[in-house]
Write a protein that holds these residues in place. Structure first.
Motif, PDB file in Angstrom:
ATOM      1  N   UNK A   1      -6.007  55.991  53.593  1.00 19.04           N
ATOM      2  CA  UNK A   1      -5.288  56.650  52.531  1.00 19.04           C
ATOM      3  C   UNK A   1      -3.732  56.278  52.030  1.00 19.04           C
ATOM      4  N   UNK A   2      -3.774  54.932  52.765  1.00 19.56           N
ATOM      5  CA  UNK A   2      -2.259  53.256  52.930  1.00 19.56           C
ATOM      6  C   UNK A   2      -1.267  54.212  52.503  1.00 19.56           C
ATOM      7  N   UNK A   3      -1.069  55.707  53.256  1.00 18.58           N
ATOM      8  CA  UNK A   3       0.085  56.214  53.491  1.00 18.58           C
ATOM      9  C   UNK A   3       1.242  55.209  54.743  1.00 18.58           C
ATOM     10  N   UNK A   4       1.966  55.365  54.611  1.00 15.56           N
ATOM     11  CA  UNK A   4       3.169  53.959  55.472  1.00 15.56           C
ATOM     12  C   UNK A   4       3.592  55.537  56.656  1.00 15.56           C
ATOM     13  N   UNK A   5       4.112  55.453  58.016  1.00 18.08           N
ATOM     14  CA  UNK A   5       4.333  56.108  59.356  1.00 18.08           C
ATOM     15  C   UNK A   5       5.190  57.070  58.538  1.00 18.08           C
ATOM     16  N   UNK A   6       6.438  56.111  58.150  1.00 16.10           N
ATOM     17  CA  UNK A   6       6.920  56.849  57.371  1.00 16.10           C
ATOM     18  C   UNK A   6       7.092  58.350  56.201  1.00 16.10           C
ATOM     19  N   UNK A   7       6.401  58.269  55.856  1.00 14.36           N
ATOM     20  CA  UNK A   7       5.782  58.819  54.571  1.00 14.36           C
ATOM     21  C   UNK A   7       4.960  60.090  55.282  1.00 14.36           C
ATOM     22  N   UNK A   8       4.204  59.771  56.313  1.00 13.65           N
ATOM     23  CA  UNK A   8       3.332  60.311  56.781  1.00 13.65           C
ATOM     24  C   UNK A   8       3.952  61.362  57.467  1.00 13.65           C
ATOM     25  N   UNK A   9       4.818  61.122  58.082  1.00 18.15           N
ATOM     26  CA  UNK A   9       6.175  62.005  59.147  1.00 18.15           C
ATOM     27  C   UNK A   9       7.022  62.383  58.456  1.00 18.15           C
ATOM     28  N   UNK A  10       7.047  62.567  57.071  1.00 21.60           N
ATOM     29  CA  UNK A  10       7.349  63.661  56.098  1.00 21.60           C
ATOM     30  C   UNK A  10       7.070  63.896  55.433  1.00 21.60           C
ATOM     31  N   UNK A  11       5.965  63.709  55.620  1.00 16.79           N
ATOM     32  CA  UNK A  11       4.579  64.593  54.683  1.00 16.79           C
ATOM     33  C   UNK A  11       4.328  66.182  55.885  1.00 16.79           C
ATOM     34  N   UNK A  12       4.532  65.643  57.125  1.00 14.93           N
ATOM     35  CA  UNK A  12       4.010  66.835  58.392  1.00 14.93           C
ATOM     36  C   UNK A  12       5.114  66.959  58.444  1.00 14.93           C
ATOM     37  N   UNK A  13       6.349  67.164  58.338  1.00 15.23           N
ATOM     38  CA  UNK A  13       7.450  67.571  59.283  1.00 15.23           C
ATOM     39  C   UNK A  13       7.745  66.789  60.146  1.00 15.23           C
ATOM     40  N   UNK A  14       6.942  65.561  60.952  1.00 11.61           N
ATOM     41  CA  UNK A  14       6.802  65.235  62.240  1.00 11.61           C
ATOM     42  C   UNK A  14       8.002  63.958  61.895  1.00 11.61           C
ATOM     43  N   UNK A  15       8.489  63.485  63.155  1.00  2.56           N
ATOM     44  CA  UNK A  15       9.276  62.275  63.173  1.00  2.56           C
ATOM     45  C   UNK A  15       8.271  60.782  63.473  1.00  2.56           C
ATOM     46  N   UNK A  16       9.063  59.936  62.411  1.00  3.53           N
ATOM     47  CA  UNK A  16       8.068  58.540  62.942  1.00  3.53           C
ATOM     48  C   UNK A  16       7.883  57.996  64.147  1.00  3.53           C
ATOM     49  N   UNK A  17       8.594  58.616  65.133  1.00  2.00           N
ATOM     50  CA  UNK A  17       8.159  58.145  66.655  1.00  2.00           C
ATOM     51  C   UNK A  17       7.181  59.030  66.915  1.00  2.00           C
ATOM     52  N   UNK A  18       6.497  60.058  66.172  1.00  3.01           N
ATOM     53  CA  UNK A  18       6.027  61.214  66.573  1.00  3.01           C
ATOM     54  C   UNK A  18       4.500  60.657  65.813  1.00  3.01           C
ATOM     55  N   UNK A  19       5.125  60.061  64.975  1.00  2.00           N
ATOM     56  CA  UNK A  19       3.409  59.427  63.996  1.00  2.00           C
ATOM     57  C   UNK A  19       3.179  58.275  65.099  1.00  2.00           C
ATOM     58  N   UNK A  20       4.000  57.306  65.853  1.00  2.00           N
ATOM     59  CA  UNK A  20       3.900  56.013  66.070  1.00  2.00           C
ATOM     60  C   UNK A  20       2.923  56.518  67.073  1.00  2.00           C
ATOM     61  N   UNK A  21       3.845  57.721  68.469  1.00  2.00           N
ATOM     62  CA  UNK A  21       3.093  57.920  69.052  1.00  2.00           C
ATOM     63  C   UNK A  21       1.444  58.760  69.219  1.00  2.00           C
ATOM     64  N   UNK A  22       0.674  59.229  68.021  1.00  2.00           N
ATOM     65  CA  UNK A  22       0.584  59.612  67.221  1.00  2.00           C
ATOM     66  C   UNK A  22      -0.725  58.737  67.349  1.00  2.00           C
ATOM     67  N   UNK A  23      -0.579  58.000  66.346  1.00  2.00           N
ATOM     68  CA  UNK A  23      -0.667  56.260  66.404  1.00  2.00           C
ATOM     69  C   UNK A  23      -1.601  55.553  67.556  1.00  2.00           C
ATOM     70  N   UNK A  24      -0.586  55.110  68.339  1.00  2.00           N
ATOM     71  CA  UNK A  24      -0.853  54.831  69.235  1.00  2.00           C
ATOM     72  C   UNK A  24      -2.019  55.677  70.565  1.00  2.00           C
ATOM     73  N   UNK A  25      -2.332  56.662  70.630  1.00  2.00           N
ATOM     74  CA  UNK A  25      -3.235  57.477  70.811  1.00  2.00           C
ATOM     75  C   UNK A  25      -4.445  57.202  70.107  1.00  2.00           C
ATOM     76  N   UNK A  26      -4.225  57.150  68.528  1.00  2.00           N
ATOM     77  CA  UNK A  26      -5.476  56.865  68.458  1.00  2.00           C
ATOM     78  C   UNK A  26      -5.840  55.762  68.764  1.00  2.00           C
ATOM     79  N   UNK A  27      -5.245  54.356  68.815  1.00  2.00           N
ATOM     80  CA  UNK A  27      -5.934  53.377  69.481  1.00  2.00           C
ATOM     81  C   UNK A  27      -6.650  53.721  70.602  1.00  2.00           C
TER      82      UNK A  27
END
Length: 99
Positions: free
Chosen positions: A63-89
């Motif tokens: 869906x081409x979202x940025x980490x910031x936009x996704x963090x805002x949508x889910x109520x997460x911090x950007x750092x947590x989205x980055x952590x989840x992205x690392x987990x995805x890798x």
């Protein structure tokens, strides 16, 4: 496969999905076919993933979202989205070693 290769593939997949209309309307089918196969591979890998990782993959790469936009949508911090992205890798690294 390495994390760098996975990261490169995911960036290509993200671009592909952000411009999918262009690739699908391409009569020659040159580039689109190659990246389409990559997308199919990762889409197959993600089917068994935990829900949060599936959400991260779909939101960021399909869906081409940025980490910031996704963090805002889910109520997460950007750092947590980055952590989840690392987990995805890491998840894709394990999956790719099995196939």
């Amino acid at each position: 496969m390495t994390k760098q290769e996975i990261r490169k593939d995911l960036n290509e997949i993200k671009y592909y999905y952000s411009r999918i209309n262009v690739f699908e309307s391409n009569k020659l089918g040159l580039f689109g076919a190659s990246v389409s196969r990559k997308a199919e591979k990762y889409n197959k890998y993600i089917t068994d993933a935990p829900a949060r990782l599936y959400d991260i993959y779909v939101s960021l790469y399909l869906n081409n979202m940025t980490q910031k936009a996704l963090a805002d949508e889910l109520g997460y911090t950007v750092k947590y989205v980055q952590y989840l992205n690392t987990q995805l890798l890491e998840y894709f690294l394990v999956k790719s070693s099995k196939y």
